[in-house]
Design an enzyme around this catalytic site. Structure first.
Site, PDB file in Angstrom:
ATOM      1  N   SER A  12       4.364  -3.169 -10.441  1.00 38.43           N
ATOM      2  CA  SER A  12       4.425  -2.381 -11.947  1.00 38.43           C
ATOM      3  C   SER A  12       5.431  -1.269 -10.955  1.00 38.43           C
ATOM      4  O   SER A  12       5.405  -0.454 -10.808  1.00 38.43           O
ATOM      5  CB  SER A  12       2.986  -1.874 -12.156  1.00 38.43           C
ATOM      6  OG  SER A  12       2.791  -1.308 -10.836  1.00 38.43           O
ATOM      7  N   THR A  40      31.342  10.979 -37.764  1.00 38.45           N
ATOM      8  CA  THR A  40      30.846  10.194 -36.029  1.00 38.45           C
ATOM      9  C   THR A  40      31.538   8.707 -35.878  1.00 38.45           C
ATOM     10  O   THR A  40      32.468   8.233 -36.919  1.00 38.45           O
ATOM     11  CB  THR A  40      29.128   9.798 -36.217  1.00 38.45           C
ATOM     12  OG1 THR A  40      28.708   9.102 -35.698  1.00 38.45           O
ATOM     13  CG2 THR A  40      29.062   9.057 -37.550  1.00 38.45           C
ATOM     14  N   GLY A  45       2.806  -5.349   0.893  1.00 39.85           N
ATOM     15  CA  GLY A  45       0.904  -5.098   1.903  1.00 39.85           C
ATOM     16  C   GLY A  45       0.471  -4.839   0.460  1.00 39.85           C
ATOM     17  O   GLY A  45      -0.314  -3.585   1.432  1.00 39.85           O
ATOM     18  N   LYS A  46       0.684  -4.536  -0.405  1.00 41.98           N
ATOM     19  CA  LYS A  46       0.144  -3.598  -1.584  1.00 41.98           C
ATOM     20  C   LYS A  46      -1.418  -4.807  -1.392  1.00 41.98           C
ATOM     21  O   LYS A  46      -2.054  -4.161  -1.527  1.00 41.98           O
ATOM     22  CB  LYS A  46       0.270  -4.119  -2.603  1.00 41.98           C
ATOM     23  CG  LYS A  46       1.540  -3.553  -2.440  1.00 41.98           C
ATOM     24  CD  LYS A  46       2.040  -3.181  -4.285  1.00 41.98           C
ATOM     25  CE  LYS A  46       2.452  -5.003  -5.074  1.00 41.98           C
ATOM     26  NZ  LYS A  46       3.031  -5.391  -3.772  1.00 41.98           N
ATOM     27  N   GLY A  63       4.818  -0.937  -5.227  1.00 45.94           N
ATOM     28  CA  GLY A  63       5.370  -1.911  -4.042  1.00 45.94           C
ATOM     29  C   GLY A  63       6.450  -3.385  -4.821  1.00 45.94           C
ATOM     30  O   GLY A  63       5.692  -3.916  -5.066  1.00 45.94           O
ATOM     31  N   LEU A  64       7.720  -3.082  -3.585  1.00 51.75           N
ATOM     32  CA  LEU A  64       7.927  -3.826  -3.802  1.00 51.75           C
ATOM     33  C   LEU A  64       7.158  -5.671  -3.459  1.00 51.75           C
ATOM     34  O   LEU A  64       5.688  -5.362  -2.557  1.00 51.75           O
ATOM     35  CB  LEU A  64       9.697  -4.453  -2.828  1.00 51.75           C
ATOM     36  CG  LEU A  64      10.146  -3.443  -2.665  1.00 51.75           C
ATOM     37  CD1 LEU A  64      11.108  -2.837  -2.297  1.00 51.75           C
ATOM     38  CD2 LEU A  64      11.108  -3.650  -4.244  1.00 51.75           C
ATOM     39  N   SER A  65       7.248  -6.731  -3.767  1.00 52.13           N
ATOM     40  CA  SER A  65       7.038  -7.555  -3.239  1.00 52.13           C
ATOM     41  C   SER A  65       6.561  -8.071  -1.065  1.00 52.13           C
ATOM     42  O   SER A  65       8.129  -7.895  -1.657  1.00 52.13           O
ATOM     43  CB  SER A  65       7.511  -8.748  -3.866  1.00 52.13           C
ATOM     44  OG  SER A  65       6.854 -10.478  -3.355  1.00 52.13           O
ATOM     45  N   GLY A  66       5.638  -8.262  -0.778  1.00 50.59           N
ATOM     46  CA  GLY A  66       5.993  -8.474   0.809  1.00 50.59           C
ATOM     47  C   GLY A  66       5.378  -7.008   1.074  1.00 50.59           C
ATOM     48  O   GLY A  66       5.736  -6.747   2.650  1.00 50.59           O
TER      49      GLY A  66
END
Length: 472
Positions: free
Chosen positions: A380, A42, A311-312, A306-309
Site C-alpha cells: 500500500s 493567463t 517483514g509485513k 512497508g516495502l517488499s521484503g
C-alpha cells in the site's frame, strides 16, 4: 447593451505579449459607442479552469493568442476547450505576426475545430507587431478590427434572474481539467469544493479525455497533467448543485488533495446523479456491537504497510497466531494471496494499485462489521489510499502499522528475488525501484525491524491492542 462592461480573458499572454501590446487597439473611453472593457490574462490553461470556477464573475469574450510563426498549439486548443466548457459565448483568435497565407491557414485549422466547440461566435483577426511589441492592424486585412468586435460584443451569455432549485446530488459527472503531476485514477478520493461546501469525492469512472490535437473524446483509464476528461464522482454526503450550464456559480467544482490541501483539478458539472431510491440501507438486528460482544473483543483493522521484503507478512502472521492462541477471532488479508482471487484481474500500474487497495479497504470494513480483528499485509505505497482505508471504518478502528525496514535491508533479504528482477527490467512499477513508496507520517505503531526480532515486534503489536482495549 451600451455601457455594460465587456469582460475579456486573454489566453496565452506572457511577458512579451501582455495586455499592453493590444492597448492601442481598444476603444478609448470617450469614443462614440465606447464600452468599458475589463481584461484579465493567463498563460496556463490548467489554472485557467480554476480561475473560471473561483472568480466571482464570468467572461464575455476569450481572446486566444496565436503566434503566426508556429500556428495553433495544443495549449491553444486547451484554452479554447476550457473556455467553451465554461460557456464563454465569443472567441477572438488573434494571430500575431502572420502574413496573409499563414493567417488563412490558421483560420482553416481553427475552423475545423469550431464544430467541437460551443462558442456562439468565433472571429479570427490578424495583428502585426512592431519592434517594441505593440500590436497594430495589417494592411491586407479587410475584416472587422479588434476594436469593432469588442464594441459589438453583446454579453451573449444568458443571465438568468432565477434558476431552477438545486438538486441534491450523491454523485456528479463533470468535465475535469487535471492540474497535478500525479495522474487521476479511478478509486482515488479527493476533497470536492462546491459553493462553499466541502465533501469527500471518490472517482468511480474516467470515461474519456479530449485529444489535444483534434478535441475528439478518446477512451482512457486515467488523466495526466493537463488532460481534460469526463469523470464520474461519488460523494460521501449529498450536495446541492446545478450543472455548470444551468448555474456557473453552483456548477463548478474544485478537487483538492486530502493530504496536502493543494488544488489538483477543476471541473464543470455536466450531470447530477441522485442515489437510487430503491436501494436503502437495511438495518439488521445483529450488528457490529453484538458480534463484538459475543467475541469479547473490539474489532479493528491492523494495516501493515512497508516495502517488499520489510517483514509485513511475517509479523502479521505471528500476531494472528498470538491472537488465535488467546481465543480471539481474526482474519488475515495478505497482498500476494488476495491477488490469487479477488484481485487477480489487477496488475501493478499505479491505477491498479489504487483499485487493489480500494477493494481491500471495503473487504476490511466488512470484517470489522463482523466483529473481527482483521490483519492487512499490503505494501500500500500511497498515503491517499491508506487514508481511504482508514475512512471506511469507525473512529479508533484503524491502526496503521509501519513495518520500517530500510530498502538496503529489503534488498539484502529479497526472499522472492523481486528486487533483482526489477533492477533487470523484468518487473516494472516495482515499489522502491521504479515506483514510489510514501512512508506514513504518523502511524499508530512503527516497527523498526533492525532493532528487534519479528517475535518481539509481534508482541509489541499485541501489547498495543491490549492498551487500546481491543483485547483483554
Amino acid at each position: 447593451m451600451p455601457g455594460s462592461v465587456v469582460r475579456v480573458m486573454v489566453c496565452g499572454s506572457d511577458d512579451d505579449h501582455g495586455s499592453s501590446w493590444f492597448g492601442p487597439l481598444l476603444p478609448t473611453p470617450g469614443e462614440a459607442g465606447s464600452r468599458p472593457i475589463s481584461t484579465a490574462e493567463t498563460d496556463d490553461s490548467q489554472r485557467f479552469a480554476e480561475r473560471l470556477i473561483t472568480e466571482a464573475f464570468t467572461y464575455d469574450v476569450v481572446l486566444l493568442l496565436v503566434d503566426g510563426r508556429t500556428g495553433i498549439q495544443p495549449e491553444t486548443r486547451r484554452f479554447a476547450a476550457i473556455a467553451s466548457l465554461a460557456g464563454i459565448p465569443q472567441a477572438i483568435v488573434a494571430v500575431l505576426g502572420a502574413d496573409q497565407a499563414a493567417f488563412e491557414s490558421i483560420v482553416r485549422e481553427f475552423s475545423a475545430l469550431a464544430p467541437k466547440l460551443a462558442f456562439q461566435r468565433i472571429t479570427p483577426i490578424p495583428l502585426g507587431l512592431s519592434e517594441d511589441g505593440v500590436a497594430g492592424e495589417v494592411a491586407w486585412y479587410a475584416g472587422p478590427s479588434l476594436r469593432e468586435v469588442l464594441l459589438a460584443a453583446d454579453n451573449a451569455r444568458p443571465r438568468l434572474e432565477k434558476t431552477a432549485e438545486p438538486a441534491a446530488a450523491d454523485g456528479i459527472d463533470a468535465r475535469v481539467v487535471w492540474t497535478h503531476e500525479t495522474p487521476l485514477f479511478r478509486g482515488r478520493a479527493y476533497l470536492l469544493i462546491l459553493g462553499g461546501r466541502t465533501v469527500t469525492a471518490t472517482v468511480i469512472d474516467i470515461a474519456t479525455r479530449l485529444d489535444p490535437e483534434t478535441l475528439d473524446d478518446v477512451s482512457v483509464r486515467e488523466l495526466a497533467q493537463g488532460d481534460i476528461g469526463q469523470v464520474s464522482l461519488s460523494l460521501t454526503h449529498p450536495l446541492e448543485c446545478h450543472t455548470y450550464a444551468e448555474n456557473p456559480e453552483h456548477g463548478g467544482v474544485l478537487l483538492v488533495d486530502r493530504l496536502t490541501r493543494e488544488a489538483v483539478g477543476a471541473g464543470f458539472v455536466t450531470a447530477i446523479r441522485a442515489r437510487n431510491a430503491d436501494i436503502v440501507w437495511h438495518r439488521l438486528d445483529v450488528d457490529k456491537a453484538a458480534r463484538s460482544l459475543l467475541k469479547d473483543q473490539k474489532p479493528a483493522v491492523l494495516w501493515f504497510t512497508g516495502l517488499s521484503g520489510a517483514g509485513k507478512s511475517t509479523i502479521a502472521n505471528l500476531v494472528e497466531k498470538r491472537l488465535h492462541a488467546l481465543g480471539h477471532h481474526t482474519m488475515i488479508l495478505d497482498g500476494d494471496n488476495v491477488r490469487h482471487g479477488l484481485n487477480r484481474d489487477l496488475g501493478f500500474s499505479e491505477a491498479d494499485r489504487v483499485e487493489n487497495i480500494r477493494r481491500i479497504a471495503e473487504v476490511s470494513r466488512l470484517f470489522v462489521e463482523a466483529g473481527l480483528i482483521v490483519l492487512v499485509s499490503f505494501i500500500s505505497p500511497y498515503r491517499a489510499e491508506r487514508m481511504l482505508a482508514r475512512d471506511r471504518v469507525g473512529e479508533g478502528e484503524f491502526l496503521e502499522i509501519f513495518v520500517d525496514t530500510p530498502i538496503g535491508e529489503c534488498r539484502r533479504r529479497d526472499p522472492k528475488g523481486l528486487y533483482e528482477k526489477a533492477d533487470s527490467g523484468l518487473i516494472r512499477n516495482f515499489t522502491g525501484v521504479d515506483a514510489p513508496y510514501e512512508e506514513p507520517d504518523d502511524p499508530e505503531i512503527q516497527l523498526r525491524t533492525l532493532e528487534g526480532s519479528a517475535e518481539a515486534l509481534a508482541d509489541e503489536v499485541v501489547a498495543a491492542l491490549r492498551a487500546r482495549g481491543n483485547i483483554a
